[in-house]
Enzyme design. Structure first.
Site, PDB file in Angstrom:
ATOM      1  N   ASP A  10       4.811  26.109  22.387  1.00  0.00           N
ATOM      2  CA  ASP A  10       5.687  27.048  23.099  1.00  0.00           C
ATOM      3  C   ASP A  10       7.036  26.348  23.249  1.00  0.00           C
ATOM      4  O   ASP A  10       7.175  25.169  22.922  1.00  0.00           O
ATOM      5  CB  ASP A  10       5.102  27.397  24.492  1.00  0.00           C
ATOM      6  CG  ASP A  10       6.011  28.349  25.272  1.00  0.00           C
ATOM      7  OD1 ASP A  10       6.542  29.295  24.662  1.00  0.00           O
ATOM      8  OD2 ASP A  10       6.222  28.137  26.492  1.00  0.00           O
ATOM      9  N   SER A  11       8.016  27.072  23.791  1.00  0.00           N
ATOM     10  CA  SER A  11       9.332  26.470  24.023  1.00  0.00           C
ATOM     11  C   SER A  11       9.318  25.528  25.228  1.00  0.00           C
ATOM     12  O   SER A  11      10.222  24.709  25.379  1.00  0.00           O
ATOM     13  CB  SER A  11      10.354  27.579  24.269  1.00  0.00           C
ATOM     14  OG  SER A  11       9.934  28.359  25.378  1.00  0.00           O
ATOM     15  N   CYS A  73       3.445  31.560  22.482  1.00  0.00           N
ATOM     16  CA  CYS A  73       4.807  31.983  22.791  1.00  0.00           C
ATOM     17  C   CYS A  73       5.008  33.384  22.203  1.00  0.00           C
ATOM     18  O   CYS A  73       4.813  33.572  20.997  1.00  0.00           O
ATOM     19  CB  CYS A  73       5.781  30.988  22.152  1.00  0.00           C
ATOM     20  SG  CYS A  73       7.503  31.513  22.206  1.00  0.00           S
ATOM     21  N   GLU A 151      10.748  27.808  34.178  1.00  0.00           N
ATOM     22  CA  GLU A 151      10.847  26.486  33.538  1.00  0.00           C
ATOM     23  C   GLU A 151      11.449  25.465  34.507  1.00  0.00           C
ATOM     24  O   GLU A 151      11.136  24.290  34.457  1.00  0.00           O
ATOM     25  CB  GLU A 151      11.714  26.619  32.274  1.00  0.00           C
ATOM     26  CG  GLU A 151      11.693  25.433  31.332  1.00  0.00           C
ATOM     27  CD  GLU A 151      10.402  25.306  30.523  1.00  0.00           C
ATOM     28  OE1 GLU A 151       9.662  26.285  30.387  1.00  0.00           O
ATOM     29  OE2 GLU A 151      10.146  24.183  30.047  1.00  0.00           O
ATOM     30  N   CYS A 183       5.329  37.457  27.643  1.00  0.00           N
ATOM     31  CA  CYS A 183       5.905  36.112  27.492  1.00  0.00           C
ATOM     32  C   CYS A 183       4.959  35.197  28.260  1.00  0.00           C
ATOM     33  O   CYS A 183       4.553  35.523  29.386  1.00  0.00           O
ATOM     34  CB  CYS A 183       7.304  36.070  28.093  1.00  0.00           C
ATOM     35  SG  CYS A 183       7.945  34.407  28.393  1.00  0.00           S
ATOM     36  N   HIS A 185       5.373  32.603  29.852  1.00  0.00           N
ATOM     37  CA  HIS A 185       5.844  32.087  31.143  1.00  0.00           C
ATOM     38  C   HIS A 185       5.488  33.038  32.302  1.00  0.00           C
ATOM     39  O   HIS A 185       5.495  32.636  33.459  1.00  0.00           O
ATOM     40  CB  HIS A 185       7.372  31.910  31.143  1.00  0.00           C
ATOM     41  CG  HIS A 185       7.863  30.666  30.472  1.00  0.00           C
ATOM     42  ND1 HIS A 185       7.865  30.508  29.110  1.00  0.00           N
ATOM     43  CD2 HIS A 185       8.375  29.511  30.986  1.00  0.00           C
ATOM     44  CE1 HIS A 185       8.376  29.320  28.808  1.00  0.00           C
ATOM     45  NE2 HIS A 185       8.689  28.691  29.930  1.00  0.00           N
TER      46      HIS A 185
HETATM   47  N1  DGL Z   1       7.136  31.426  26.625  1.00  0.00           N
HETATM   48  C1  DGL Z   1       7.916  32.049  25.616  1.00  0.00           C
HETATM   49  C2  DGL Z   1       7.493  33.428  25.261  1.00  0.00           C
HETATM   50  O1  DGL Z   1       6.308  33.691  25.377  1.00  0.00           O
HETATM   51  C3  DGL Z   1       9.349  31.679  25.481  1.00  0.00           C
HETATM   52  C4  DGL Z   1      10.302  31.915  26.594  1.00  0.00           C
HETATM   53  C5  DGL Z   1      11.656  31.376  26.219  1.00  0.00           C
HETATM   54  O2  DGL Z   1      11.732  30.246  25.718  1.00  0.00           O
HETATM   55  O3  DGL Z   1      12.639  32.097  26.396  1.00  0.00           O
HETATM   56  O4  DGL Z   1       8.246  34.241  24.827  1.00  0.00           O
END
Ligand code: DGL
Length: 260
Positions: A10-11, A73, A151, A183, A185
């Site tokens: 993931d990011s 992600c 984050e 997402c 997150h």
């Molecule tokens: N967790 C990620 C997603 O599912 C990325 C969020 C991001 O880096 O903007 O899209």
């Protein structure tokens, strides 16, 4: 049987919501997590950039000899999964197909999707849902800032609450009772979302749906690890000071974090 690890990327911290579900259900599996903190956020980047970063992440995981890659992600799944599937000869699993597989068993008329700008722009959730669930109505809402605030470990801050209130408006107005957290997150905001919506809502955590999918996939392909306890590694492309605490919160366990 295959004792190699499962690779996830993931990011940033978002994919830990997937990691945490995998760990609960597939406790025999070794898992290697890669957080591309150097390039966070992914949500506002172009499709070309996302593809470039996804390939790089997959190469790093391949160099660690993983048996499969889970794109934990939504943004990378929505824009780069087809390229990774073409380029790498191990199974590549994203969060969209596996979630739609879970949903298609139900009789759903309408569903909300919240995700990053890039994911919503790609139309990947809406296309897959409409392809597999006849007549479904999809209410999309891009939520810039949510991933960034999570984050930074500030999901519960006043800003976090204010933004959730704003982003939930289209769902609250029509009492939409199923929303995909598109997402990884966003499960971090689950409590706040429930509080804001006030009515009974199913929030679909892609960590849960992808884990169900992976469990079946490993069995069907005889790729499970029969070992008793899985080992975990977390790698980051750039050290991030909040990462350890957020990881502990999500995973309920301390895992060593290394730089790549
Ligand atoms: N967790 C990620 C997603 O599912 C990325 C969020 C991001 O880096 O903007 O899209």
């Amino acid at each position: 049987m295959d004792t190699r690890a499962i690779g996830i990327f993931d990011s940033g911290v978002g994919g830990l919501t997937v990691f945490s579900e995998l760990r609960k259900k597939l406790s025999n599996e070794d898992i290697i997590y890669l957080g591309d903190t150097q390039n966070f956020p992914y949500g506002d980047k172009s499709k070309e950039k996302i593809i470039e970063l996804a390939i790089k992440n997959a190469q790093i995981l391949m160099s660690k000899d993983v048996k499969m890659i889970i794109i934990a992600c939504g943004t990378a799944t929505s824009q780069a999964i087809h390229i990774l599937k073409e380029k790498f000869d191990i199974p590549i699993i994203g969060i969209i197909e596996s979630t739609v597989k879970y949903l298609e068993k139900q009789n759903i008329k309408e569903i909300g999707v919240i995700a990053t700008e890039g994911t919503i722009r790609s139309g990947a959730w809406e296309d897959k849902l409409k392809e597999n669930i006849k007549g479904i109505k999809v209410i999309n809402k891009a939520c810039p800032m949510l991933a960034t605030i999570a984050e930074q470990g500030r999901a519960e801050s006043e800003e976090g609450k204010r933004i959730i209130k704003e982003y939930m408006k289209p769902f609250k107005a029509d009492k939409i009772n199923k929303i995909i957290l598109g997402c990884t997150h966003y499960p971090i905001y689950e409590k706040l979302i429930r509080k804001e919506l006030e009515y009974d809502v199913e929030l679909i955590n892609t960590g849960v749906t992808v884990t169900e999918y992976v469990e079946k996939f490993l069995k069907a392909n005889e790729l499970q690890n029969e070992k008793k306890v899985g080992k975990y590694n977390i790698y980051l492309t750039k050290p991030e000071k909040e990462f350890k605490d957020i990881a502990k919160n999500i995973m309920q366990v301390d895992i060593d974090i290394e730089a790549i």
